[in-house]
Write a protein that holds these residues in place. Structure first.
Motif, short mmCIF file in Angstrom:
data_model
loop_
_atom_site.label_atom_id
_atom_site.label_comp_id
_atom_site.label_asym_id
_atom_site.label_seq_id
_atom_site.Cartn_x
_atom_site.Cartn_y
_atom_site.Cartn_z
N GLU A 16 1.12 -0.99 0.03
CA GLU A 16 0.04 0.06 0.13
C GLU A 16 0.90 1.18 -0.02
O GLU A 16 0.76 2.14 -0.82
N LEU A 17 1.93 1.39 0.93
CA LEU A 17 2.83 2.62 1.05
C LEU A 17 3.61 2.55 -0.47
O LEU A 17 3.87 3.81 -0.81
N GLU A 18 4.05 1.48 -0.96
CA GLU A 18 4.67 1.63 -2.36
C GLU A 18 3.83 2.42 -3.44
O GLU A 18 4.36 3.24 -4.22
N ALA A 19 2.68 1.89 -3.50
CA ALA A 19 1.86 2.51 -4.59
C ALA A 19 1.62 3.99 -4.17
O ALA A 19 1.56 4.74 -5.04
N GLU A 20 1.50 4.43 -2.90
CA GLU A 20 1.29 5.69 -2.60
C GLU A 20 2.49 6.64 -2.93
O GLU A 20 2.43 7.75 -3.49
N ALA A 21 3.58 6.10 -2.45
CA ALA A 21 4.77 6.74 -2.60
C ALA A 21 5.42 6.99 -3.87
O ALA A 21 5.74 7.85 -4.50
N THR A 22 4.97 5.76 -4.80
CA THR A 22 5.25 5.77 -6.20
C THR A 22 4.58 6.83 -6.98
O THR A 22 4.95 7.66 -7.69
N LYS A 23 3.25 7.12 -6.67
CA LYS A 23 2.53 8.04 -7.08
C LYS A 23 3.09 9.36 -6.86
O LYS A 23 2.96 10.56 -7.44
N TYR A 24 3.09 9.48 -5.20
CA TYR A 24 3.88 10.99 -4.91
C TYR A 24 5.22 11.15 -5.70
O TYR A 24 5.30 12.29 -6.16
N ALA A 25 6.09 10.43 -5.94
CA ALA A 25 7.27 10.44 -6.54
C ALA A 25 7.20 11.01 -7.94
O ALA A 25 7.87 12.02 -8.51
N SER A 26 6.27 10.33 -8.84
CA SER A 26 6.18 10.62 -10.20
C SER A 26 5.52 11.91 -10.37
O SER A 26 5.78 12.56 -11.32
N GLU A 27 4.56 12.40 -9.46
CA GLU A 27 3.87 13.39 -9.54
C GLU A 27 4.71 14.81 -8.92
O GLU A 27 4.63 15.89 -9.38
N GLY A 28 5.53 14.41 -7.90
CA GLY A 28 6.42 15.54 -7.35
C GLY A 28 7.63 15.75 -7.85
O GLY A 28 8.30 16.68 -7.86
N GLY A 29 8.35 14.55 -8.32
CA GLY A 29 9.59 14.70 -9.22
C GLY A 29 10.72 14.57 -8.13
O GLY A 29 11.79 15.17 -8.61
N LEU A 30 10.58 14.42 -6.88
CA LEU A 30 11.84 14.62 -5.97
C LEU A 30 11.98 13.17 -5.56
O LEU A 30 11.19 12.71 -5.17
N SER A 31 13.08 12.76 -5.50
CA SER A 31 13.47 11.29 -5.03
C SER A 31 15.14 11.53 -4.50
O SER A 31 15.83 12.43 -5.00
N CYS A 32 15.42 10.43 -3.83
CA CYS A 32 17.00 10.56 -3.45
C CYS A 32 17.76 10.45 -4.47
O CYS A 32 17.61 10.28 -5.68
N LEU A 33 18.90 11.02 -4.34
CA LEU A 33 20.01 11.08 -5.17
C LEU A 33 20.68 9.67 -5.55
O LEU A 33 20.89 8.79 -4.74
N SER A 34 20.57 9.31 -6.75
CA SER A 34 21.39 7.90 -7.23
C SER A 34 22.29 7.52 -6.58
O SER A 34 23.38 8.26 -6.67
N GLY A 35 22.47 6.41 -5.77
CA GLY A 35 23.95 5.75 -5.20
C GLY A 35 24.10 6.34 -3.84
O GLY A 35 25.07 6.12 -3.38
N CYS A 36 23.33 7.47 -3.54
CA CYS A 36 23.57 7.99 -2.04
C CYS A 36 23.00 6.94 -1.00
O CYS A 36 22.09 6.22 -0.95
N GLY A 37 23.90 6.72 -0.20
CA GLY A 37 23.63 5.78 1.32
C GLY A 37 24.04 6.56 2.45
O GLY A 37 24.43 5.86 3.22
N PHE A 38 23.80 8.08 2.37
CA PHE A 38 24.02 8.93 3.45
C PHE A 38 23.21 8.33 4.76
O PHE A 38 24.06 8.18 5.89
N CYS A 39 22.08 8.20 4.52
CA CYS A 39 21.26 7.62 5.73
C CYS A 39 21.53 6.13 5.97
O CYS A 39 21.69 5.98 7.40
N CYS A 40 22.00 5.58 5.32
CA CYS A 40 22.13 4.05 5.49
C CYS A 40 23.54 3.87 6.21
O CYS A 40 23.80 2.89 6.74
N ALA A 41 24.34 4.79 5.98
CA ALA A 41 25.64 4.76 6.75
C ALA A 41 25.60 5.06 8.21
O ALA A 41 26.48 5.09 8.83
N ASN A 42 24.48 5.55 8.67
CA ASN A 42 24.04 5.81 10.26
C ASN A 42 23.58 4.48 10.69
O ASN A 42 22.46 4.37 10.81
N PRO A 43 24.58 3.96 11.65
CA PRO A 43 24.15 2.88 12.51
C PRO A 43 23.09 3.14 13.45
O PRO A 43 22.58 2.39 14.10
N LYS A 44 22.76 4.44 13.77
CA LYS A 44 21.88 5.03 14.84
C LYS A 44 20.36 5.02 14.40
O LYS A 44 19.55 5.50 15.21
#
Length: 197
Positions: A16-44
């Motif tokens: 359900e979230l994927e459907a809503e997020a996909t619609k938001y991303a396609s209409e809004g045009g804002l997404s994470c930078l390709s290959g960015c792992g800044f948040c994933c590199a935070n163990p906290k």
């Protein structure tokens, strides 16, 4: 609901979230930078056991649950075990278990929350705010007019409705470790019952 049924309920919520997020991303045009792992590199990064039950079942089915558990136990303060870095600083990389990533991973950069004034504000990182500043400002305005955006608090509420006792926040690896332990225990008893029949 048993633990397997809870995992399936979480997967249904993710769909359900994927459907809503996909619609938001396609209409809004804002997404994470390709290959960015800044948040994933935070163990906290905070996460819950429940959001990682689907991953734990997937790792069990692949025969990787116990090995994954040992990796976490040997270095509990490390980045998420799913994150594969592609640079020495760990700021770029990818998720090796993208289909089974947690709720936090699905919402960050693709959802909003209410500010104290009641307006919607995007939940995102400083990198996206600075690297895509014009898009960020445009979407921030649009979500307070007509652009539909997933609301993080609603999805966490849906998650708690599945099982609030498994929704206490922990670090990502701690949440994954506990989800793995639950699934291994569940499978041990389930297989024991099948053998007894």
């Amino acid at each position: 609901m048993n633990i397997k049924e809870k995992s399936l309920a979480v997967l249904s919520l993710y769909k359900e979230l994927e459907a809503e997020a996909t619609k938001y991303a396609s209409e809004g045009g804002l997404s994470c930078l390709s290959g960015c792992g800044f948040c994933c590199a935070n163990p906290k990064i905070p996460a819950t056991i429940l959001e990682f039950l689907p991953l734990a079942f997937e790792l069990y089915e692949k025969g990787a649950a116990e090995a994954s558990l040992r990796i976490i136990e040997s270095n509990p303060e490390s980045n998420c075990i799913l994150y594969r870095t592609q640079d020495p600083e760990g700021k770029s990389g990818y998720c090796s278990g993208y289909a089974y990533r947690g709720m936090i991973c699905r919402l960050f950069g693709a959802s909003a929350r209410r500010s104290k004034s009641g307006s919607k504000e995007l939940i995102t990182c400083k990198i996206l705010k600075s690297e895509k500043q014009a898009e960020y400002l445009k979407v921030s305005e649009q979500i307070n007019q007509s652009l539909e955006v997933p609301m993080a608090t609603a999805y966490y509420s849906y998650l708690r409705d599945i099982d609030a006792s498994l929704c206490e926040e922990r670090t990502v690896n701690e949440a994954i470790r506990l989800a793995l332990e639950l699934v291994l225990r569940y499978k041990f008893y389930e297989e024991g019952e099948l053998a007894a029949d």
